[in-house]
Motif scaffolding. Sequence first.
Motif, PDB file in Angstrom:
ATOM      1  N   THR A   1       0.802  -1.235   0.000  1.00 39.52           N
ATOM      2  CA  THR A   1       0.000   0.000   0.000  1.00 39.52           C
ATOM      3  C   THR A   1       0.825   1.270   0.000  1.00 39.52           C
ATOM      4  OG1 THR A   1       0.036   0.110   2.394  1.00 39.52           O
ATOM      5  CG2 THR A   1      -1.770  -1.146   1.403  1.00 39.52           C
ATOM      6  N   GLY A   2       2.116   1.177   0.318  1.00 37.11           N
ATOM      7  CA  GLY A   2       2.933   2.373   0.459  1.00 37.11           C
ATOM      8  C   GLY A   2       2.857   2.978   1.851  1.00 37.11           C
ATOM      9  N   ALA A   3       2.086   2.371   2.762  1.00 44.07           N
ATOM     10  CA  ALA A   3       2.003   2.883   4.149  1.00 44.07           C
ATOM     11  C   ALA A   3       3.409   3.102   4.678  1.00 44.07           C
ATOM     12  CB  ALA A   3       1.250   1.890   5.027  1.00 44.07           C
ATOM     13  N   ILE A   4       3.673   4.308   5.177  1.00 44.54           N
ATOM     14  CA  ILE A   4       5.054   4.613   5.599  1.00 44.54           C
ATOM     15  C   ILE A   4       5.399   3.884   6.887  1.00 44.54           C
ATOM     16  CG2 ILE A   4       4.499   6.754   6.864  1.00 44.54           C
ATOM     17  CD1 ILE A   4       7.153   7.840   5.444  1.00 44.54           C
ATOM     18  N   MET A   5       4.391   3.659   7.761  1.00 46.58           N
ATOM     19  CA  MET A   5       4.637   2.923   8.988  1.00 46.58           C
ATOM     20  C   MET A   5       4.462   1.426   8.753  1.00 46.58           C
ATOM     21  SD  MET A   5       5.676   4.870  11.248  1.00 46.58           S
ATOM     22  CE  MET A   5       5.761   3.497  12.393  1.00 46.58           C
ATOM     23  N   THR A   6       5.351   0.655   9.359  1.00 43.09           N
ATOM     24  CA  THR A   6       5.218  -0.802   9.287  1.00 43.09           C
ATOM     25  C   THR A   6       3.860  -1.198   9.868  1.00 43.09           C
ATOM     26  OG1 THR A   6       7.579  -0.974   9.660  1.00 43.09           O
ATOM     27  CG2 THR A   6       6.290  -2.985   9.966  1.00 43.09           C
ATOM     28  N   PRO A   7       3.014  -1.900   9.098  1.00 45.07           N
ATOM     29  CA  PRO A   7       1.700  -2.289   9.630  1.00 45.07           C
ATOM     30  C   PRO A   7       1.811  -3.239  10.820  1.00 45.07           C
ATOM     31  CG  PRO A   7       1.805  -2.589   7.242  1.00 45.07           C
ATOM     32  CD  PRO A   7       3.204  -2.329   7.706  1.00 45.07           C
ATOM     33  N   VAL A   8       0.741  -3.266  11.619  1.00 38.63           N
ATOM     34  CA  VAL A   8       0.621  -4.241  12.705  1.00 38.63           C
ATOM     35  C   VAL A   8       0.098  -5.527  12.068  1.00 38.63           C
ATOM     36  CG1 VAL A   8      -0.430  -4.746  14.942  1.00 38.63           C
ATOM     37  CG2 VAL A   8       0.050  -2.369  14.303  1.00 38.63           C
ATOM     38  N   TYR A   9       0.970  -6.465  11.822  1.00 33.89           N
ATOM     39  CA  TYR A   9       0.549  -7.718  11.191  1.00 33.89           C
ATOM     40  C   TYR A   9      -0.077  -8.616  12.246  1.00 33.89           C
ATOM     41  CZ  TYR A   9       2.934  -6.513   6.833  1.00 33.89           C
ATOM     42  OH  TYR A   9       3.309  -5.911   5.656  1.00 33.89           O
ATOM     43  N   GLN A  10      -1.353  -8.346  12.548  1.00 33.39           N
ATOM     44  CA  GLN A  10      -2.037  -9.071  13.619  1.00 33.39           C
ATOM     45  C   GLN A  10      -2.541 -10.397  13.053  1.00 33.39           C
ATOM     46  OE1 GLN A  10      -2.402  -7.196  16.790  1.00 33.39           O
ATOM     47  NE2 GLN A  10      -2.581  -9.296  17.519  1.00 33.39           N
ATOM     48  N   THR A  11      -1.634 -11.332  12.870  1.00 33.59           N
ATOM     49  CA  THR A  11      -1.992 -12.621  12.282  1.00 33.59           C
ATOM     50  C   THR A  11      -1.182 -13.716  12.948  1.00 33.59           C
ATOM     51  OG1 THR A  11      -2.285 -13.804  10.179  1.00 33.59           O
ATOM     52  CG2 THR A  11      -0.274 -12.523  10.410  1.00 33.59           C
TER      53      THR A  11
ATOM     54  N   PHE B   1       4.903  -2.802  17.257  1.00 37.53           N
ATOM     55  CA  PHE B   1       4.560  -1.525  16.612  1.00 37.53           C
ATOM     56  C   PHE B   1       4.790  -0.358  17.580  1.00 37.53           C
ATOM     57  CE2 PHE B   1       1.484   1.875  15.962  1.00 37.53           C
ATOM     58  CZ  PHE B   1       1.661   2.195  14.636  1.00 37.53           C
ATOM     59  N   LEU B   2       4.350  -0.526  18.820  1.00 34.46           N
ATOM     60  CA  LEU B   2       4.517   0.560  19.807  1.00 34.46           C
ATOM     61  C   LEU B   2       6.000   0.855  20.038  1.00 34.46           C
ATOM     62  CD1 LEU B   2       1.750  -0.281  22.431  1.00 34.46           C
ATOM     63  CD2 LEU B   2       1.907   1.779  21.011  1.00 34.46           C
ATOM     64  N   VAL B   3       6.826  -0.206  20.056  1.00 34.50           N
ATOM     65  CA  VAL B   3       8.254   0.032  20.276  1.00 34.50           C
ATOM     66  C   VAL B   3       8.883   0.673  19.041  1.00 34.50           C
ATOM     67  CG1 VAL B   3      10.470  -1.038  20.795  1.00 34.50           C
ATOM     68  CG2 VAL B   3       8.428  -1.791  22.012  1.00 34.50           C
ATOM     69  N   LEU B   4       8.439   0.270  17.853  1.00 31.55           N
ATOM     70  CA  LEU B   4       8.948   0.924  16.631  1.00 31.55           C
ATOM     71  C   LEU B   4       8.640   2.423  16.679  1.00 31.55           C
ATOM     72  CD1 LEU B   4       8.046  -1.623  13.804  1.00 31.55           C
ATOM     73  CD2 LEU B   4      10.341  -0.762  14.329  1.00 31.55           C
ATOM     74  N   ARG B   5       7.469   2.767  17.207  1.00 31.86           N
ATOM     75  CA  ARG B   5       7.096   4.174  17.324  1.00 31.86           C
ATOM     76  C   ARG B   5       7.978   4.861  18.366  1.00 31.86           C
ATOM     77  NH1 ARG B   5       1.831   7.644  18.924  1.00 31.86           N
ATOM     78  NH2 ARG B   5       1.283   7.496  16.760  1.00 31.86           N
ATOM     79  N   GLY B   6       8.194   4.184  19.506  1.00 30.01           N
ATOM     80  CA  GLY B   6       8.989   4.792  20.572  1.00 30.01           C
ATOM     81  C   GLY B   6      10.445   4.976  20.190  1.00 30.01           C
ATOM     82  N   VAL B   7      11.000   3.996  19.504  1.00 33.31           N
ATOM     83  CA  VAL B   7      12.448   4.004  19.253  1.00 33.31           C
ATOM     84  C   VAL B   7      12.851   5.122  18.290  1.00 33.31           C
ATOM     85  CG1 VAL B   7      12.585   2.397  17.275  1.00 33.31           C
ATOM     86  CG2 VAL B   7      14.392   2.392  19.009  1.00 33.31           C
ATOM     87  N   LYS B   8      11.892   5.635  17.536  1.00 38.41           N
ATOM     88  CA  LYS B   8      12.216   6.696  16.570  1.00 38.41           C
ATOM     89  C   LYS B   8      12.760   7.957  17.245  1.00 38.41           C
ATOM     90  CE  LYS B   8       8.798   5.322  13.133  1.00 38.41           C
ATOM     91  NZ  LYS B   8       9.732   4.767  12.141  1.00 38.41           N
ATOM     92  N   THR B   9      12.442   8.138  18.524  1.00 41.20           N
ATOM     93  CA  THR B   9      12.940   9.332  19.222  1.00 41.20           C
ATOM     94  C   THR B   9      13.979   8.975  20.286  1.00 41.20           C
ATOM     95  OG1 THR B   9      11.084   9.151  20.759  1.00 41.20           O
ATOM     96  CG2 THR B   9      10.811  10.667  18.890  1.00 41.20           C
ATOM     97  N   LEU B  10      14.535   7.767  20.210  1.00 43.53           N
ATOM     98  CA  LEU B  10      15.482   7.344  21.253  1.00 43.53           C
ATOM     99  C   LEU B  10      16.631   8.340  21.417  1.00 43.53           C
ATOM    100  CD1 LEU B  10      16.455   5.297  23.346  1.00 43.53           C
ATOM    101  CD2 LEU B  10      17.531   3.993  21.506  1.00 43.53           C
ATOM    102  N   HIS B  11      17.209   8.773  20.303  1.00 40.70           N
ATOM    103  CA  HIS B  11      18.357   9.691  20.377  1.00 40.70           C
ATOM    104  C   HIS B  11      17.965  11.033  20.993  1.00 40.70           C
ATOM    105  CE1 HIS B  11      16.221   9.971  16.600  1.00 40.70           C
ATOM    106  NE2 HIS B  11      16.698  11.171  16.399  1.00 40.70           N
ATOM    107  N   LEU B  12      16.764  11.535  20.640  1.00 44.69           N
ATOM    108  CA  LEU B  12      16.317  12.825  21.192  1.00 44.69           C
ATOM    109  C   LEU B  12      16.042  12.702  22.687  1.00 44.69           C
ATOM    110  CD1 LEU B  12      13.784  13.775  18.373  1.00 44.69           C
ATOM    111  CD2 LEU B  12      16.105  14.646  18.688  1.00 44.69           C
ATOM    112  N   ARG B  13      15.379  11.599  23.060  1.00 41.32           N
ATOM    113  CA  ARG B  13      15.087  11.378  24.476  1.00 41.32           C
ATOM    114  C   ARG B  13      16.366  11.238  25.280  1.00 41.32           C
ATOM    115  NH1 ARG B  13      13.011   6.549  24.948  1.00 41.32           N
ATOM    116  NH2 ARG B  13      12.613   5.938  22.789  1.00 41.32           N
ATOM    117  N   MET B  14      17.308  10.436  24.753  1.00 41.53           N
ATOM    118  CA  MET B  14      18.543  10.193  25.511  1.00 41.53           C
ATOM    119  C   MET B  14      19.334  11.480  25.726  1.00 41.53           C
ATOM    120  SD  MET B  14      18.313   7.132  26.474  1.00 41.53           S
ATOM    121  CE  MET B  14      19.810   7.170  27.436  1.00 41.53           C
TER     122      MET B  14
END
Length: 403
Positions: free
Chosen positions: A33-43, A251-264
């Motif tokens: 689909t081109g979705a920029i975020m990795t989908p939640v493959y709930q399967t 998925f939640l961790v993928l979202r969180g890790v994107k700001t790891l450097h800024l948070r640290m």
Amino acid sequence: MAYFYILPNKSIQPLMKFATKAIHAGQEPDPATGAIMTPVYQTSTYVQESPGKHKGYTYARGKNPTRTALERCVASLENARHGLCFSSGMGASDAVIKLLRPGDEVIAGRDLYGGTYRMFQQVFAHFGMVFHYVDMSDLSQVAAKLNDRTRMLWVETPTNPLMQIADIAECAKLAGQHKLMLVVDNTFASPYLQNPIDLGADIVMHSVTKYIAGHSDVVMGALATNDDSLNEKLAFIQNSCGAVPGPMDSFLVLRGVKTLHLRMERHCENGRVIAEFLRQHERVSTVNWPGFEDHPGHAVAKKQMADFGGMLSFTMHGDSMEEAFRVASETRLFSLAESLGGVESLIGHPASMTHGAIPREEREKHGLKDSLLRLSVGVEDADDLVEDLKHALSVSVASNLEN
Ligand SMILES: *Cc1c(COP(=O)(O)O)cnc(C)c1O
């Protein structure tokens, strides 16, 4: 986007720096689909074209695409070729110990995460593994426990809650000489501050729950290694024993890790402000923070860490547990809770909380005093955090006088 695509088992490290990897490693727009975020493959399973003909995914305990994206991201942040995620940090550590056989021995740090100590002593000791505990900042103590059954060194640095520092490169040298596996629990530092594989570690372990996820909303663990054969064994254990994280948590961790450097960056800045404030406070006796030049591990920390982090602990004059309780209940921004590494500041009292199971005499012997308070300094405004502590330290004095 080919630039960001990571081929399985290929390190992408030469291509990107940390901040870019935190946002892009392991992830590419969804091909369907081109979705920029990795989908939640709930399967739980994947349809095969004909028996054995599939797209690399057969059953979700073995592999799930959301988890795969996160595993590649964590691997790349640790400059490792392989990453594996688990349902908790303990699940990850459990998989590492399952590499051993009855009779094998492990030398671990004495100031170890309580849950790790509990798992070693109350689970794996029953299966015949033997664990020794030494001060890892003194390698002669490690050497004294070595014998021909020693298989593994288990290092945590900085340690919890005393913030002692072990020299990872020196541990790696010793491990190499004696053909031992070097495992580093890198939870306190996070991959932003310290990359043990670059210093010679065989396996890096994380409680992803803490800094990597960073928002106190997920429990997860991870392992990273550069060794193909170790990775194969660990992936086999991961699939065979089944302590895997679900796709939504990945998925939640993928979202969180994107700001790891800024948070640290902010955790480190605020950590320094709080450490310096506490050090000059009249009621405070010692502050354990490796950024101080007179901290016994300062030189090693400076050598192996990018900065000194947002974790610290302190004791008060008089060393009273009651006083520590009072301070911990008077803070408003620093919430009284276990855990660490989230955006919000936390305060904890190790002697009664995380380390309550250790008898008082034992605790005192290792410097874990009754008045010791541990702080996980969050990313709020530093002035507000200082005010909060100033208030808590003053109110308890006042209520002291009243009593
Ligand atoms: C929290 C923690 C663990 C355990 O991780 P969980 O995700 O809680 O299972 C292990 N080591 C350290 C240093 C930790 O702080």
